[in-house]
Design an enzyme around this catalytic site. Structure first.
Site, PDB file in Angstrom:
ATOM      1  N   TYR A  43       0.766  -1.136  -0.009  1.00 30.53           N
ATOM      2  CA  TYR A  43       0.113  -0.072   0.040  1.00 30.53           C
ATOM      3  C   TYR A  43       0.917   1.326   0.087  1.00 30.53           C
ATOM      4  O   TYR A  43       1.763   1.339  -0.445  1.00 30.53           O
ATOM      5  CB  TYR A  43      -1.049  -0.062   1.241  1.00 30.53           C
ATOM      6  CG  TYR A  43      -2.046   0.858   0.752  1.00 30.53           C
ATOM      7  CD1 TYR A  43      -2.900   0.747  -0.221  1.00 30.53           C
ATOM      8  CD2 TYR A  43      -2.527   1.886   1.663  1.00 30.53           C
ATOM      9  CE1 TYR A  43      -4.070   1.372  -0.438  1.00 30.53           C
ATOM     10  CE2 TYR A  43      -3.455   2.814   1.322  1.00 30.53           C
ATOM     11  CZ  TYR A  43      -4.405   2.529   0.219  1.00 30.53           C
ATOM     12  OH  TYR A  43      -5.492   3.316  -0.310  1.00 30.53           O
TER      13      TYR A  43
ATOM     14  N   ARG B 116      -9.024  10.870  -7.709  1.00 32.19           N
ATOM     15  CA  ARG B 116      -8.033  11.602  -6.751  1.00 32.19           C
ATOM     16  C   ARG B 116      -7.194  10.587  -5.940  1.00 32.19           C
ATOM     17  O   ARG B 116      -7.633  10.221  -4.662  1.00 32.19           O
ATOM     18  CB  ARG B 116      -8.947  12.472  -5.664  1.00 32.19           C
ATOM     19  CG  ARG B 116      -8.008  13.283  -4.803  1.00 32.19           C
ATOM     20  CD  ARG B 116      -8.991  13.689  -3.451  1.00 32.19           C
ATOM     21  NE  ARG B 116      -9.010  12.820  -2.630  1.00 32.19           N
ATOM     22  CZ  ARG B 116      -8.241  12.098  -1.723  1.00 32.19           C
ATOM     23  NH1 ARG B 116      -6.954  12.740  -1.499  1.00 32.19           N
ATOM     24  NH2 ARG B 116      -8.493  11.237  -1.013  1.00 32.19           N
TER      25      ARG B 116
ATOM     26  N   LYS C 116      -6.105  -2.102  -0.653  1.00 24.19           N
ATOM     27  CA  LYS C 116      -6.942  -1.637   0.413  1.00 24.19           C
ATOM     28  C   LYS C 116      -7.775  -3.102   0.992  1.00 24.19           C
ATOM     29  O   LYS C 116      -7.675  -3.304   2.077  1.00 24.19           O
ATOM     30  CB  LYS C 116      -8.195  -0.788   0.291  1.00 24.19           C
ATOM     31  CG  LYS C 116      -7.734   0.801   0.090  1.00 24.19           C
ATOM     32  CD  LYS C 116      -7.697   1.426   1.579  1.00 24.19           C
ATOM     33  CE  LYS C 116      -7.626   2.787   1.614  1.00 24.19           C
ATOM     34  NZ  LYS C 116      -7.598   3.568   2.994  1.00 24.19           N
TER      35      LYS C 116
ATOM     36  N   GLU D   3     -13.480   4.895  -1.974  1.00 25.24           N
ATOM     37  CA  GLU D   3     -12.265   5.423  -1.839  1.00 25.24           C
ATOM     38  C   GLU D   3     -11.620   6.428  -2.759  1.00 25.24           C
ATOM     39  O   GLU D   3     -11.912   5.917  -4.110  1.00 25.24           O
ATOM     40  CB  GLU D   3     -11.274   4.040  -1.813  1.00 25.24           C
ATOM     41  CG  GLU D   3     -10.094   4.136  -1.327  1.00 25.24           C
ATOM     42  CD  GLU D   3      -9.628   4.443  -0.065  1.00 25.24           C
ATOM     43  OE1 GLU D   3      -8.528   5.304   0.269  1.00 25.24           O
ATOM     44  OE2 GLU D   3     -10.388   4.286   0.888  1.00 25.24           O
ATOM     45  N   ASP D   4     -11.166   7.519  -2.409  1.00 25.69           N
ATOM     46  CA  ASP D   4     -10.229   8.165  -3.220  1.00 25.69           C
ATOM     47  C   ASP D   4     -11.133   9.033  -4.429  1.00 25.69           C
ATOM     48  O   ASP D   4     -10.901   8.986  -5.525  1.00 25.69           O
ATOM     49  CB  ASP D   4      -9.036   7.647  -3.935  1.00 25.69           C
ATOM     50  CG  ASP D   4      -7.879   7.392  -3.167  1.00 25.69           C
ATOM     51  OD1 ASP D   4      -7.976   7.834  -1.861  1.00 25.69           O
ATOM     52  OD2 ASP D   4      -6.942   7.001  -3.306  1.00 25.69           O
TER      53      ASP D   4
ATOM     54  N   ASP E  36     -13.873   6.058   3.429  1.00 30.29           N
ATOM     55  CA  ASP E  36     -12.667   5.951   3.988  1.00 30.29           C
ATOM     56  C   ASP E  36     -11.826   7.400   4.437  1.00 30.29           C
ATOM     57  O   ASP E  36     -11.281   7.563   5.296  1.00 30.29           O
ATOM     58  CB  ASP E  36     -11.541   4.849   3.800  1.00 30.29           C
ATOM     59  CG  ASP E  36     -10.498   4.704   4.691  1.00 30.29           C
ATOM     60  OD1 ASP E  36     -10.617   4.510   5.824  1.00 30.29           O
ATOM     61  OD2 ASP E  36      -9.328   4.494   4.188  1.00 30.29           O
ATOM     62  N   ASP E  37     -11.894   8.163   3.065  1.00 35.62           N
ATOM     63  CA  ASP E  37     -10.994   9.420   3.170  1.00 35.62           C
ATOM     64  C   ASP E  37     -11.722  10.441   4.261  1.00 35.62           C
ATOM     65  O   ASP E  37     -10.951  11.249   4.595  1.00 35.62           O
ATOM     66  CB  ASP E  37     -10.864   9.919   1.706  1.00 35.62           C
ATOM     67  CG  ASP E  37     -10.284   9.024   0.759  1.00 35.62           C
ATOM     68  OD1 ASP E  37      -9.185   8.570   0.879  1.00 35.62           O
ATOM     69  OD2 ASP E  37     -11.113   8.520  -0.251  1.00 35.62           O
TER      70      ASP E  37
ATOM     71  N   ASN F 234      -0.522  13.792   2.913  1.00 33.91           N
ATOM     72  CA  ASN F 234       0.379  13.026   2.079  1.00 33.91           C
ATOM     73  C   ASN F 234       0.525  13.532   0.827  1.00 33.91           C
ATOM     74  O   ASN F 234      -0.312  14.507   0.318  1.00 33.91           O
ATOM     75  CB  ASN F 234      -0.559  11.729   2.056  1.00 33.91           C
ATOM     76  CG  ASN F 234      -0.649  10.879   3.114  1.00 33.91           C
ATOM     77  OD1 ASN F 234       0.425  10.664   3.483  1.00 33.91           O
ATOM     78  ND2 ASN F 234      -1.712  10.460   3.666  1.00 33.91           N
TER      79      ASN F 234
END
Length: 546
Positions: free
Chosen positions: A91, A144, A162, A233-234, A256-257, A404
């Protein structure tokens, strides 16, 4: 029962060179393998030696993914034997390069690719999934991806990665997981021109078409897999929160973000405030960054303050959000509904003597800030002056540069340590070198969502939950905070080491399951019963014997 070459080629059931002589005769494998019989431990050692021989992390990533395609039990056994070393390979940060070069390093399909041209056939595509029963889906549209932006079909590396962690840490059976990529095009010009690009070669569809496509996808999931946990996710900021709000009461789902990031940050904050000898409700909290992740963290912080006894109005009054323009104030016309909940009355800052919007330095100058958080991707935004000003007002400043990748962090932990004479309680969003305290090295806690989402998957699967509530996320954060090594040693990291993350997941999962029962979204069971079912639900990467 599979036999012969088909058995050897089945990644979920093969043992490779670990098949015993008896199994080789009984399962049609005689002559298909070399004579030597290895134990799982010996296979792990051989594979780990191969990983170490490779020259780059991308090569190691490709090797491990190929191992997963060949022998899933060996893959997960290898990860479990080397958790701290393999997490960054399967990951973050290595997965970012894996996504960039997804089409180039493609080996074999995994999961489902649902594209806009096939929008009329999404249920048919879901029926083509590798396994009938699925507990967890992770889905992205590739727009993203981490800190590297629009990767189109390459975003599939994120759901695959993930779900590997759902299995490694949460113990979700890998045969009951499903990565999905919503291919609605890409605006990445380099990908559109890349002759090897494997996705739908088209610019991203417009907003109306996008909303229609996501609606079609959700309805297909509800029809085909009504009990599955669906993790978003993302997704880009304009889509992430609206999608969560649109579907969170219609199916078992979370983002999750937004929620995972918030829960792990709150977990670290719980440990930090305990070490500082304060309560979160007594802190003034500043967040630099008002995107979906930043707003999500502050929403959870405010609700935790309410749980600790503050009124909602008082809790939000202690939360300050600063974006690229400056402080969020109620007279701004560019705020979303979610941001407006944190907008400060202009009268509050009128006496600060500032022309224009107050900036981060102004807030820290005029407010006794105890907690400074960053999700802005503005490298170096937590300057020495800002941090020293903050540290001059509180005994144990809590500073989390959470952006990040590492290059985007708002400050380096070593600088924060120096500017506060070692008093700062620090957690980062990216990996950093340990701090030096005399002759001692102190690891820097990394607020990685891996602490939260695998345990969430384990909890809802074991407890048979039908929804993911905000209270369940806060329960996860509290359980993570209770596991903080800093509670036993004030110089220790705020979050558990990676080597312990699989063990910590059980306690987090139990806490979430208990809250699910309390919230009425899971069948009634006692805490002891829930712990037993959590343990029995966990899949382990061992070979089955006849």
């Amino acid at each position: 029962m599979e036999r012969g070459r088909r058995l050897l080629a089945d990644p979920q059931h093969t043992k490779g060179t670990a098949f015993s002589p008896e199994e080789r005769r009984e399962r049609g494998l005689l002559g298909l393998l070399p004579a030597g019989v290895q134990t799982l431990e010996e296979q792990i050692g051989r594979c780990w030696s191969e990983v170490q021989r490779l020259s780059s992390d991308l090569d190691r990533y490709v090797y491990l993914r190929s191992l997963q395609d060949r022998n899933e039990r060996l893959f997960y056994a290898l990860l479990a034997a080397h958790v701290p070393e393999t997490l960054p390979l399967v990951y973050t940060p290595t997965v970012a390069e894996g996504c960039r070069r997804f089409s180039e390093i493609w080996r074999r399909p995994r999961g489902l690719y649902l594209s806009w041209p096939d929008r009329e056939h999404l249920r048919e595509a879901l029926r083509n999934r590798p396994q009938e029963e699925v507990d967890v889906i992770v889905v992205t549209d590739g727009q993203r991806i981490l800190g590297i932006g629009d990767q189109g079909v390459g975003g599939m590396g994120i759901p695959i990665g993930k779900l590997s962690l759902y299995t490694l840490i949460g113990g979700i059976d890998p045969a009951r997981t499903l990565p999905i990529l919503l291919d609605v095009g890409t605006d990445n010009a380099a990908l559109l021109e890349d002759p090897f690009y494997l996705g739908w070669r088209h610019h991203r569809i417009d907003e109306d078409a996008y909303t229609e496509f996501v609606d079609r996808f959700v309805e297909a999931v509800r029809a085909e897999l009504p009990d599955v946990l669906l993790q978003w996710e993302d997704f880009a900021t304009p889509h992430a929160l609206p999608i969560l709000q649109r579907y969170r009461d219609r199916l078992l789902t979370f983002n999750d973000d937004i929620q995972g990031t918030a829960a792990v940050a709150l977990g670290a904050l719980r440990g930090a405030t305990d070490v500082a000898g304060t309560r979160l409700r007594d802190q003034q909290v500043v967040m630099l960054g008002a995107g979906s992740a930043g707003v999500g963290v502050m929403e959870m912080v405010a609700q935790e303050m309410v749980d600790e006894g503050l009124s909602e109005a008082d809790a939000y009054a202690r939360c300050w959000l600063v974006d690229v323009r400056g402080l969020l104030t109620a007279d701004r016309e560019d705020l979303s509904e979610a941001q407006r909940r944190f907008a400060v009355d202009p009268a509050v800052v009128a006496g600060w003597g500032i022309d224009g919007l107050p900036q981060l330095a102004d807030v820290v100058e005029h407010v006794t800030v105890g907690v400074l958080l960053g999700l802005s991707t503005a490298a170096g935004a937590f300057t020495e002056q800002i941090v020293r000003t903050m540290a001059g007002k509180v005994a144990r400043p809590i500073v989390f540069p959470l952006s990040n990748p590492t290059a985007n962090a708002e400050a380096r932990p070593a600088d924060l340590d120096a500017w506060t004479d070692g008093r700062a309680l620090v957690a980062a969003g990216s990996p950093f070198a340990p701090l030096r305290r005399g002759d001692r090295e102190v690891p820097v806690a990394q607020c990685n969502n891996v602490y939260i989402f695998p345990a969430m998957g384990l909890a809802v699967t074991a407890a048979q939950a039908t929804r993911v509530t905000d209270a369940m996320m806060r329960a996860a954060a509290r359980a993570l905070g209770a596991a903080s090594p800093a509670l036993r040693d004030a110089d220790a990291p705020l979050l558990p080491p990676w080597a312990d993350v699989r063990a910590v997941a059980e306690d987090i999962a139990v806490a979430v399951a208990v809250q699910a029962v309390a919230d009425g979204v899971a069948p009634a069971r006692s805490e002891d019963e829930l712990r037993a079912v959590v343990r029995s639900t966990r899949w382990t990467p061992t070979y089955q014997h006849p």
